[in-house]
Design a protein around this motif. Structure first.
Motif, PDB file in Angstrom:
ATOM      1  N   VAL A  67     -13.760  73.489  23.935  1.00  0.00           N
ATOM      2  CA  VAL A  67     -15.195  73.684  23.721  1.00  0.00           C
ATOM      3  C   VAL A  67     -15.860  73.740  25.084  1.00  0.00           C
ATOM      4  N   SER A  68     -17.021  74.364  25.129  1.00  0.00           N
ATOM      5  CA  SER A  68     -17.828  74.324  26.344  1.00  0.00           C
ATOM      6  C   SER A  68     -19.253  73.976  25.937  1.00  0.00           C
ATOM      7  N   GLU A  69     -19.921  73.279  26.823  1.00  0.00           N
ATOM      8  CA  GLU A  69     -21.288  72.834  26.564  1.00  0.00           C
ATOM      9  C   GLU A  69     -22.105  73.044  27.826  1.00  0.00           C
ATOM     10  N   PRO A  70     -23.271  73.678  27.715  1.00  0.00           N
ATOM     11  CA  PRO A  70     -24.112  73.839  28.904  1.00  0.00           C
ATOM     12  C   PRO A  70     -24.616  72.487  29.393  1.00  0.00           C
ATOM     13  N   LEU A  71     -24.697  72.331  30.698  1.00  0.00           N
ATOM     14  CA  LEU A  71     -25.160  71.065  31.270  1.00  0.00           C
ATOM     15  C   LEU A  71     -26.624  70.811  30.956  1.00  0.00           C
ATOM     16  N   LEU A  72     -27.342  71.845  30.596  1.00  0.00           N
ATOM     17  CA  LEU A  72     -28.733  71.686  30.209  1.00  0.00           C
ATOM     18  C   LEU A  72     -28.876  70.766  28.996  1.00  0.00           C
ATOM     19  N   SER A  73     -27.873  70.750  28.132  1.00  0.00           N
ATOM     20  CA  SER A  73     -27.946  69.899  26.935  1.00  0.00           C
ATOM     21  C   SER A  73     -27.896  68.413  27.288  1.00  0.00           C
ATOM     22  N   ALA A  74     -27.484  68.074  28.511  1.00  0.00           N
ATOM     23  CA  ALA A  74     -27.517  66.673  28.933  1.00  0.00           C
ATOM     24  C   ALA A  74     -28.956  66.187  29.032  1.00  0.00           C
ATOM     25  N   GLN A  75     -29.890  67.102  29.236  1.00  0.00           N
ATOM     26  CA  GLN A  75     -31.308  66.730  29.239  1.00  0.00           C
ATOM     27  C   GLN A  75     -31.899  66.807  27.847  1.00  0.00           C
ATOM     28  N   THR A  76     -31.601  67.862  27.135  1.00  0.00           N
ATOM     29  CA  THR A  76     -32.216  68.055  25.828  1.00  0.00           C
ATOM     30  C   THR A  76     -31.602  67.170  24.744  1.00  0.00           C
ATOM     31  N   LYS A  77     -30.320  66.872  24.862  1.00  0.00           N
ATOM     32  CA  LYS A  77     -29.636  66.052  23.851  1.00  0.00           C
ATOM     33  C   LYS A  77     -29.132  64.740  24.436  1.00  0.00           C
ATOM     34  N   ALA A  94     -10.888  71.468  13.583  1.00  0.00           N
ATOM     35  CA  ALA A  94     -10.804  70.288  14.449  1.00  0.00           C
ATOM     36  C   ALA A  94     -12.062  70.261  15.313  1.00  0.00           C
ATOM     37  N   CYS A  95     -12.522  69.057  15.642  1.00  0.00           N
ATOM     38  CA  CYS A  95     -13.718  68.962  16.460  1.00  0.00           C
ATOM     39  C   CYS A  95     -13.600  67.790  17.429  1.00  0.00           C
ATOM     40  N   VAL A  96     -14.483  67.796  18.424  1.00  0.00           N
ATOM     41  CA  VAL A  96     -14.566  66.709  19.397  1.00  0.00           C
ATOM     42  C   VAL A  96     -16.018  66.220  19.402  1.00  0.00           C
ATOM     43  N   LYS A  97     -16.195  64.893  19.524  1.00  0.00           N
ATOM     44  CA  LYS A  97     -17.529  64.298  19.572  1.00  0.00           C
ATOM     45  C   LYS A  97     -17.701  63.620  20.921  1.00  0.00           C
ATOM     46  N   PHE A  98     -18.883  63.828  21.527  1.00  0.00           N
ATOM     47  CA  PHE A  98     -19.132  63.264  22.848  1.00  0.00           C
ATOM     48  C   PHE A  98     -20.631  63.136  23.092  1.00  0.00           C
ATOM     49  N   LYS A  99     -20.978  62.421  24.173  1.00  0.00           N
ATOM     50  CA  LYS A  99     -22.363  62.280  24.616  1.00  0.00           C
ATOM     51  C   LYS A  99     -22.440  62.687  26.077  1.00  0.00           C
ATOM     52  N   LEU A 100     -23.597  63.201  26.476  1.00  0.00           N
ATOM     53  CA  LEU A 100     -23.849  63.570  27.869  1.00  0.00           C
ATOM     54  C   LEU A 100     -25.147  62.925  28.318  1.00  0.00           C
ATOM     55  N   ARG A 101     -25.209  62.535  29.585  1.00  0.00           N
ATOM     56  CA  ARG A 101     -26.486  62.101  30.156  1.00  0.00           C
ATOM     57  C   ARG A 101     -26.411  62.182  31.672  1.00  0.00           C
ATOM     58  N   TRP A 102     -27.567  62.508  32.270  1.00  0.00           N
ATOM     59  CA  TRP A 102     -27.681  62.514  33.716  1.00  0.00           C
ATOM     60  C   TRP A 102     -27.916  61.087  34.174  1.00  0.00           C
ATOM     61  N   LEU A 103     -27.291  60.701  35.254  1.00  0.00           N
ATOM     62  CA  LEU A 103     -27.474  59.359  35.794  1.00  0.00           C
ATOM     63  C   LEU A 103     -28.559  59.388  36.859  1.00  0.00           C
ATOM     64  N   PRO A 104     -29.266  58.268  37.037  1.00  0.00           N
ATOM     65  CA  PRO A 104     -30.308  58.239  38.065  1.00  0.00           C
ATOM     66  C   PRO A 104     -29.716  58.406  39.457  1.00  0.00           C
ATOM     67  N   GLU A 105     -30.560  58.842  40.402  1.00  0.00           N
ATOM     68  CA  GLU A 105     -30.088  59.089  41.772  1.00  0.00           C
ATOM     69  C   GLU A 105     -29.535  57.840  42.435  1.00  0.00           C
ATOM     70  N   ASP A 106     -30.087  56.691  42.106  1.00  0.00           N
ATOM     71  CA  ASP A 106     -29.637  55.446  42.741  1.00  0.00           C
ATOM     72  C   ASP A 106     -28.468  54.804  41.995  1.00  0.00           C
ATOM     73  N   TYR A 107     -27.832  55.543  41.081  1.00  0.00           N
ATOM     74  CA  TYR A 107     -26.696  55.019  40.322  1.00  0.00           C
ATOM     75  C   TYR A 107     -25.545  54.707  41.265  1.00  0.00           C
ATOM     76  N   ASP A 108     -24.997  53.505  41.131  1.00  0.00           N
ATOM     77  CA  ASP A 108     -23.884  53.071  41.971  1.00  0.00           C
ATOM     78  C   ASP A 108     -22.735  52.634  41.066  1.00  0.00           C
ATOM     79  N   GLU A 109     -21.688  53.439  41.025  1.00  0.00           N
ATOM     80  CA  GLU A 109     -20.550  53.195  40.148  1.00  0.00           C
ATOM     81  C   GLU A 109     -19.871  51.868  40.461  1.00  0.00           C
ATOM     82  N   ALA A 110     -19.694  51.562  41.729  1.00  0.00           N
ATOM     83  CA  ALA A 110     -19.026  50.315  42.120  1.00  0.00           C
ATOM     84  C   ALA A 110     -19.873  49.111  41.727  1.00  0.00           C
TER      85      ALA A 110
END
Length: 187
Positions: free
Chosen positions: A112-122, A142-158
């Motif tokens: 499947v492919s998903e536009p990155l724009l949907s991370a804002q709209t969905k 068959a299907c796949v279920k997932f969520k997308l979201r943009w992280l804030p600029e100050d996001y620190d994974e560590a």
């Protein structure tokens, strides 16, 4: 202890990367995308014996990350989170689902492919996409279920990993401090 070692490695890599960037005096911050792979449904039987052993390969630009393999399951639940630095001019995320094989190459189930724009709209919505495979048709979709979201600029994974680790250690310390006593006052 292993978590602390992993966090130290992340910080060490980040420090090396930052020192290289500082040397060039140009800092380019790339947006970060969080992809949360929830599950797959109705995976087809790809092998003669056994059930589906599915895994998902998520790619943004040239970067790929892979979920764990869930063996003998037509409806695997992954619950895995990935964070991508999105390169410039990348406008799409792709997910490919494979059936793991012990011998030989893994079988392609679909993509499947998903536009990155949907991370804002969905954002924070569960996205369900039907897998596409032009070479094979399956009885059930068959299907796949997932969520997308943009992280804030100050996001620190560590830093997030440290906070999650400290919460877990706090919980385990609270559990270990609750000791039951017998009638004679001994644990």
């Amino acid at each position: 202890a292993k978590r602390e070692i992993g966090i130290k490695r992340i910080l060490k890599k980040r420090h090396k990367r930052e020192s290289r960037v500082a040397a060039s005096d140009t800092i380019i911050k790339r947006p970060k995308l969080e992809v949360f792979v929830i599950c797959c449904r109705h995976l087809p039987k790809m092998d003669m014996f056994g059930r589906a052993d599915g895994y998902v390969v998520v790619s943004v630009g040239d970067v790929e990350q892979k979920t764990k393999v869930i063996t003998r399951n037509y409806n695997p639940v992954y619950q895995q989170k990935f964070v991508f630095d999105v390169p410039p001019l990348t406008d799409e995320l792709t997910m490919e689902v494979f059936d793991w094989d012990m011998v030989g190459s893994d079988d392609f189930i679909g993509m499947v492919s998903e536009p990155l724009l949907s991370a804002q709209t969905k954002s924070e919505e569960v996205i369900r996409k039907v897998l596409v495979n032009d070479e094979r048709k399956f009885k059930r979709e068959a299907c796949v279920k997932f969520k997308l979201r943009w992280l804030p600029e100050d996001y620190d994974e560590a830093q997030e990993a440290i906070q999650r680790g400290s919460r877990k250690s706090l919980d385990s310390n609270q559990r270990s401090s609750r000791v039951s006593f017998d009638d004679d006052g001994l644990p």
